[in-house]
Design a protein around this motif. Structure first.
Motif, PDB file in Angstrom:
ATOM      1  N   MET A   1       0.849  -1.179   0.000  1.00 56.20           N
ATOM      2  CA  MET A   1       0.000   0.000   0.000  1.00 56.20           C
ATOM      3  C   MET A   1       0.893   1.240   0.000  1.00 56.20           C
ATOM      4  O   MET A   1       1.900   1.288   0.702  1.00 56.20           O
ATOM      5  CB  MET A   1      -0.900  -0.012   1.236  1.00 56.20           C
ATOM      6  CG  MET A   1      -1.694   1.271   1.403  1.00 56.20           C
ATOM      7  SD  MET A   1      -2.783   1.280   2.839  1.00 56.20           S
ATOM      8  CE  MET A   1      -4.224   0.542   2.120  1.00 56.20           C
ATOM      9  N   LEU A   2       0.494   2.233  -0.770  1.00 54.09           N
ATOM     10  CA  LEU A   2       1.222   3.504  -0.772  1.00 54.09           C
ATOM     11  C   LEU A   2       1.036   4.222   0.559  1.00 54.09           C
ATOM     12  O   LEU A   2      -0.045   4.185   1.150  1.00 54.09           O
ATOM     13  CB  LEU A   2       0.731   4.414  -1.888  1.00 54.09           C
ATOM     14  CG  LEU A   2       1.206   4.134  -3.301  1.00 54.09           C
ATOM     15  CD1 LEU A   2       0.553   5.102  -4.276  1.00 54.09           C
ATOM     16  CD2 LEU A   2       2.714   4.222  -3.410  1.00 54.09           C
ATOM     17  N   PHE A   3       2.098   4.875   0.990  1.00 52.42           N
ATOM     18  CA  PHE A   3       2.034   5.639   2.224  1.00 52.42           C
ATOM     19  C   PHE A   3       0.885   6.636   2.176  1.00 52.42           C
ATOM     20  O   PHE A   3       0.145   6.804   3.133  1.00 52.42           O
ATOM     21  CB  PHE A   3       3.369   6.362   2.458  1.00 52.42           C
ATOM     22  CG  PHE A   3       3.356   7.237   3.668  1.00 52.42           C
ATOM     23  CD1 PHE A   3       3.639   6.718   4.914  1.00 52.42           C
ATOM     24  CD2 PHE A   3       3.031   8.575   3.562  1.00 52.42           C
ATOM     25  CE1 PHE A   3       3.608   7.520   6.045  1.00 52.42           C
ATOM     26  CE2 PHE A   3       2.997   9.392   4.679  1.00 52.42           C
ATOM     27  CZ  PHE A   3       3.285   8.862   5.927  1.00 52.42           C
ATOM     28  N   ARG A   4       0.744   7.340   1.048  1.00 49.90           N
ATOM     29  CA  ARG A   4      -0.298   8.360   0.900  1.00 49.90           C
ATOM     30  C   ARG A   4      -1.689   7.791   1.182  1.00 49.90           C
ATOM     31  O   ARG A   4      -2.481   8.393   1.898  1.00 49.90           O
ATOM     32  CB  ARG A   4      -0.250   8.949  -0.515  1.00 49.90           C
ATOM     33  CG  ARG A   4      -1.317   9.954  -0.844  1.00 49.90           C
ATOM     34  CD  ARG A   4      -1.206  10.465  -2.282  1.00 49.90           C
ATOM     35  NE  ARG A   4       0.144  10.830  -2.672  1.00 49.90           N
ATOM     36  CZ  ARG A   4       0.738  11.990  -2.358  1.00 49.90           C
ATOM     37  NH1 ARG A   4       0.103  12.882  -1.656  1.00 49.90           N
ATOM     38  NH2 ARG A   4       1.960  12.238  -2.773  1.00 49.90           N
ATOM     39  N   GLN A   5      -1.989   6.625   0.640  1.00 53.29           N
ATOM     40  CA  GLN A   5      -3.302   6.008   0.843  1.00 53.29           C
ATOM     41  C   GLN A   5      -3.548   5.710   2.319  1.00 53.29           C
ATOM     42  O   GLN A   5      -4.614   6.002   2.847  1.00 53.29           O
ATOM     43  CB  GLN A   5      -3.406   4.711   0.045  1.00 53.29           C
ATOM     44  CG  GLN A   5      -3.398   4.892  -1.444  1.00 53.29           C
ATOM     45  CD  GLN A   5      -3.223   3.557  -2.145  1.00 53.29           C
ATOM     46  OE1 GLN A   5      -2.288   2.797  -1.880  1.00 53.29           O
ATOM     47  NE2 GLN A   5      -4.142   3.265  -3.055  1.00 53.29           N
ATOM     48  N   LEU A  44       4.597   1.727   1.952  1.00 52.65           N
ATOM     49  CA  LEU A  44       4.854   1.705   3.392  1.00 52.65           C
ATOM     50  C   LEU A  44       6.116   0.919   3.735  1.00 52.65           C
ATOM     51  O   LEU A  44       6.924   1.366   4.549  1.00 52.65           O
ATOM     52  CB  LEU A  44       3.654   1.123   4.142  1.00 52.65           C
ATOM     53  CG  LEU A  44       2.492   2.080   4.372  1.00 52.65           C
ATOM     54  CD1 LEU A  44       1.263   1.311   4.836  1.00 52.65           C
ATOM     55  CD2 LEU A  44       2.861   3.151   5.379  1.00 52.65           C
ATOM     56  N   HIS A  45       6.314  -0.220   3.104  1.00 54.16           N
ATOM     57  CA  HIS A  45       7.483  -1.047   3.426  1.00 54.16           C
ATOM     58  C   HIS A  45       8.805  -0.410   2.986  1.00 54.16           C
ATOM     59  O   HIS A  45       9.866  -0.852   3.401  1.00 54.16           O
ATOM     60  CB  HIS A  45       7.332  -2.464   2.843  1.00 54.16           C
ATOM     61  CG  HIS A  45       7.436  -2.519   1.355  1.00 54.16           C
ATOM     62  ND1 HIS A  45       6.344  -2.323   0.540  1.00 54.16           N
ATOM     63  CD2 HIS A  45       8.498  -2.721   0.541  1.00 54.16           C
ATOM     64  CE1 HIS A  45       6.735  -2.414  -0.720  1.00 54.16           C
ATOM     65  NE2 HIS A  45       8.030  -2.653  -0.750  1.00 54.16           N
ATOM     66  N   VAL A  84       1.932  -0.396  11.729  1.00 53.20           N
ATOM     67  CA  VAL A  84       2.442  -1.651  12.283  1.00 53.20           C
ATOM     68  C   VAL A  84       1.304  -2.415  12.955  1.00 53.20           C
ATOM     69  O   VAL A  84       1.112  -3.615  12.725  1.00 53.20           O
ATOM     70  CB  VAL A  84       3.591  -1.392  13.295  1.00 53.20           C
ATOM     71  CG1 VAL A  84       3.991  -2.680  14.002  1.00 53.20           C
ATOM     72  CG2 VAL A  84       4.787  -0.755  12.615  1.00 53.20           C
ATOM     73  N   LYS A  85       0.553  -1.712  13.774  1.00 55.48           N
ATOM     74  CA  LYS A  85      -0.556  -2.326  14.510  1.00 55.48           C
ATOM     75  C   LYS A  85      -1.574  -2.967  13.566  1.00 55.48           C
ATOM     76  O   LYS A  85      -2.126  -4.029  13.857  1.00 55.48           O
ATOM     77  CB  LYS A  85      -1.225  -1.265  15.376  1.00 55.48           C
ATOM     78  CG  LYS A  85      -2.250  -1.791  16.319  1.00 55.48           C
ATOM     79  CD  LYS A  85      -2.773  -0.675  17.210  1.00 55.48           C
ATOM     80  CE  LYS A  85      -3.812  -1.200  18.168  1.00 55.48           C
ATOM     81  NZ  LYS A  85      -4.345  -0.142  19.040  1.00 55.48           N
ATOM     82  N   ILE A  89       3.056  -3.010   7.929  1.00 58.69           N
ATOM     83  CA  ILE A  89       4.501  -3.182   8.010  1.00 58.69           C
ATOM     84  C   ILE A  89       4.810  -3.944   9.294  1.00 58.69           C
ATOM     85  O   ILE A  89       4.008  -3.946  10.235  1.00 58.69           O
ATOM     86  CB  ILE A  89       5.278  -1.838   7.952  1.00 58.69           C
ATOM     87  CG1 ILE A  89       4.832  -0.882   9.063  1.00 58.69           C
ATOM     88  CG2 ILE A  89       5.138  -1.203   6.585  1.00 58.69           C
ATOM     89  CD1 ILE A  89       5.639   0.415   9.116  1.00 58.69           C
ATOM     90  N   GLU A  90       5.973  -4.568   9.317  1.00 61.00           N
ATOM     91  CA  GLU A  90       6.323  -5.391  10.475  1.00 61.00           C
ATOM     92  C   GLU A  90       7.069  -4.631  11.560  1.00 61.00           C
ATOM     93  O   GLU A  90       6.914  -4.906  12.739  1.00 61.00           O
ATOM     94  CB  GLU A  90       7.155  -6.586  10.020  1.00 61.00           C
ATOM     95  CG  GLU A  90       6.360  -7.576   9.189  1.00 61.00           C
ATOM     96  CD  GLU A  90       7.189  -8.781   8.788  1.00 61.00           C
ATOM     97  OE1 GLU A  90       8.199  -9.065   9.450  1.00 61.00           O
ATOM     98  OE2 GLU A  90       6.814  -9.430   7.801  1.00 61.00           O
TER      99      GLU A  90
END
Length: 104
Positions: A1-5, A44-45, A84-85, A89-90
């Protein structure tokens, strides 16, 4: 997923429910003016401690005060903690930071 989204959805749903209206409005400026232009088109990653350090260095080059950078850091940290939650992302990228945002 894109950070922006993720960031926009998190901001409009989760963050909205957790802060006062004035804080919500003020943080939108951080999101639109600083965070999304630098991080928005990354997945995100792809956001690592190094990328965040680059972001803080860019803010410092533009002349922003350490207090402003620290406020952006707190907001961004909260946003990434939620990613993360929610399992996007891990590892929280802020855990990889070598320097605090005020040290840049």
């Amino acid at each position: 997923m894109l950070f922006r989204q993720f960031a926009i959805k998190w901001y409009e749903v989760d963050y909205y429910r957790s802060v006062r209206a004035s804080t919500f409005k003020n943080r939108r400026f951080y999101l639109d003016k600083h965070i999304l232009p630098f991080l928005g088109d990354r997945y995100l990653h792809e956001i690592t401690g190094d990328v965040i350090n680059e972001f803080y260095a860019e803010l410092k080059r533009k002349g922003y005060a350490p207090k402003t950078i620290s406020s952006i850091h707190k907001f961004l940290s909260r946003l990434l903690k939620s990613s993360v939650k929610k399992g996007y992302i891990e590892v929280h990228p802020m855990e990889e930071l070598e320097l605090s945002p005020r040290s840049h």
